[in-house]
Design an enzyme around this catalytic site. Structure first.
Site, PDB file in Angstrom:
ATOM      1  N   ASP A   1      75.227 -49.910 -19.509  1.00  7.07           N
ATOM      2  CA  ASP A   1      76.331 -49.163 -20.115  1.00  7.07           C
ATOM      3  C   ASP A   1      75.814 -48.050 -20.993  1.00  7.07           C
ATOM      4  OD1 ASP A   1      78.787 -48.399 -21.058  1.00  7.07           O
ATOM      5  OD2 ASP A   1      79.207 -50.223 -22.167  1.00  7.07           O
TER       6      ASP A   1
ATOM      7  N   GLU B   1      81.284 -42.185 -26.711  1.00  9.51           N
ATOM      8  CA  GLU B   1      82.260 -42.959 -25.922  1.00  9.51           C
ATOM      9  C   GLU B   1      82.523 -44.322 -26.535  1.00  9.51           C
ATOM     10  OE1 GLU B   1      84.021 -45.681 -23.094  1.00  9.51           O
ATOM     11  OE2 GLU B   1      82.001 -45.885 -23.881  1.00  9.51           O
ATOM     12  N   GLU B   2      81.479 -44.909 -27.107  1.00 11.46           N
ATOM     13  CA  GLU B   2      81.599 -46.296 -27.576  1.00 11.46           C
ATOM     14  C   GLU B   2      82.444 -46.444 -28.835  1.00 11.46           C
ATOM     15  OE1 GLU B   2      80.874 -48.777 -25.905  1.00 11.46           O
ATOM     16  OE2 GLU B   2      79.283 -48.268 -24.502  1.00 11.46           O
TER      17      GLU B   2
END
Ligand SMILES: *[C@@H]1O[C@H](CO)[C@@H](O)[C@H](O)[C@H]1NC(C)=O
Ligand SMILES: *[C@@H]1O[C@H](CO)[C@@H](O)[C@H](O)[C@H]1NC(C)=O
Length: 395
Positions: free
Chosen positions: A123, A154-155
């Site tokens: 990821d 994004e996280e």
């Protein structure tokens, strides 16, 4: 063609074929893939500290003859936008993220098992490496129609993708199809749940615990609020056949200072995953379910407020009309809904989400290799599709 058509071939070739199955990728591409993946994973890029991996990746892409542009998202944080032909605004965009969750775990490649691990190996650096190698290995007439976008953040809510959406230098005309990379077990994702982030804040009044009537326990009020939410989430929130129930996670609860003090403040952070409805509808249902607790708190001289962390979004439908893929829906959030515009969108990537944020994040070499082939299939389909839609010459 996907590789599970190969058992027939193995049967014909007999036992040796079983031990030496046909390679998924030619050696040169496989080596390039492992080289790229290893470097990306070796460089720590926890959200907020993505700069080193951006330097490495942008010079890698330049060496591969891509034109590379950096978009500043915040201080020392950049999105990478790259394309390999004359066209800056390509019909197809291939995208993923280069930040990871903490903590950093070093890269390893077990040559016996061909398991490759480390933070970000799944990821989403597995997707990033496979996407780039896929694009590199396409013929130029396809490749020049594809741009790459690697975003930060994004996280933790997608500030990178939001920044790209509102970039004043965003390529025009906008992309017609976007292939997103996240771990999907090599399947094509047809959609994912929506999300709404909330914090409940409770204000009470401190007092000695021997004389609780002199105070107002924020912890008591929060407990009552959460018990209302437990009832609400048991069938009281929207669901759909496609995405299932809306779930509510009480992710972080805090309150008070010590056992012998009536708690003055308390809070709870909730992640709501929407199986149906809209963030507004779900928010309103939650507000309604807490109305009595709030009124009682206010009457007693305290308060309860519900803060929305962000807009949130409803369940996200994603295109999955390319032949030859297994399909599924997922329960995690992605950058997919954060890229504004009217485009087809695909979501695919190697590795499974179930290990993605864990200390044993890893995938098999063959999953990475298969992803290169699958991305090529998706990209070629998207380029042909957008070319048809625009009635330009057949590719
Ligand atoms: C590779 O994996 C095998 C099987 O799990 C294990 O026995 C071996 O010790 C591993 N090798 C290394 C170098 O970690
Ligand atoms: C969805 O919620 C209903 C009502 O609470 C419950 O009966 C059902 O088992 C839930 N479905 C799943 C898949 O969890």
């Amino acid at each position: 063609m996907r590789l599970h058509h190969l058992p027939l071939l193995a049967l014909v070739l007999g036992a040796t074929a079983k031990h030496n199955p046909a390679p998924i990728l030619p050696d040169s591409l496989s080596n390039e893939l492992l080289y790229l993946h290893r470097h990306l994973v070796e460089i720590s890029s926890i959200t907020g500290s993505e700069l080193k991996v951006e330097h490495w990746l942008s010079s890698y892409l330049e060496r591969q003859d891509f034109s590379v542009e950096l978009q500043e998202v915040s201080k020392d944080r950049y999105n990478i936008y790259a394309y390999s032909g004359e066209k800056r605004a390509t019909p197809v965009l291939v995208s993923s993220h280069i930040d990871t969750v903490p903590p950093f775990w070093p890269y390893y490649h077990n040559k016996t098992t061909d398991v490759i691990g480390g933070r970000g190996s799944v990821d989403a650096k597995g997707s990033v490496a496979a996407q780039i190698v896929a694009v590199q290995s396409l013929p130029q007439n396809i490749r020049e129609n594809v741009a790459l976008l690697y975003v930060v953040g994004e996280e933790t809510g997608g500030d990178g993708m939001r920044a790209f959406s509102s970039w004043d230098e965003r390529p025009e005309p906008a992309h017609k199809a976007v292939v997103f990379g996240e771990p999907t077990e090599g399947k094509l994702v047809c959609g994912h749940k929506g999300i709404l982030g909330l914090t409940i804040h409770v204000q009470g009044k401190a007092a000695h615990s021997g004389y609780p009537w002199l105070g107002l326990s924020a912890n008591d009020i929060l407990s009552e609020a959460l018990s209302e939410l437990l009832k609400l989430r048991d069938g009281g929130l929207p669901s759909s056949k496609h995405y299932g129930n809306t779930t509510v996670n009480f992710g972080k609860i805090e309150g008070g200072v010590a056992a012998n003090v009536v708690a003055e403040t308390a809070s709870a952070k909730l992640a709501v995953r929407l199986g149906g409805g809209t963030p507004k509808e779900v928010y309103d249902l939650i507000v309604k379910s807490l109305a009595n607790v709030k009124a009682a708190a206010q009457e007693a001289g305290g308060d309860l407020t519900i803060e929305r962390e962000s807009e949130g979004y409803p369940p996200v439908n994603i295109d999955c009309d390319v032949e030859g893929f297994k399909r599924m829906t997922v329960n995690y959030g992605t950058d997919v809904p954060l890229l504004s515009g009217d485009h087809k969108r695909y979501l695919y990537g190697p590795g499974t989400i179930f290990v993605a944020h864990s200390d044993h994040e890893a995938l098999e070499k063959k999953e990475l290799e298969q992803a290169v082939r699958d991305y090529r299939t998706l990209i070629v389909a998207a380029v042909r599709d957008t070319a048809k839609a625009q009635e330009v010459e057949e590719l």
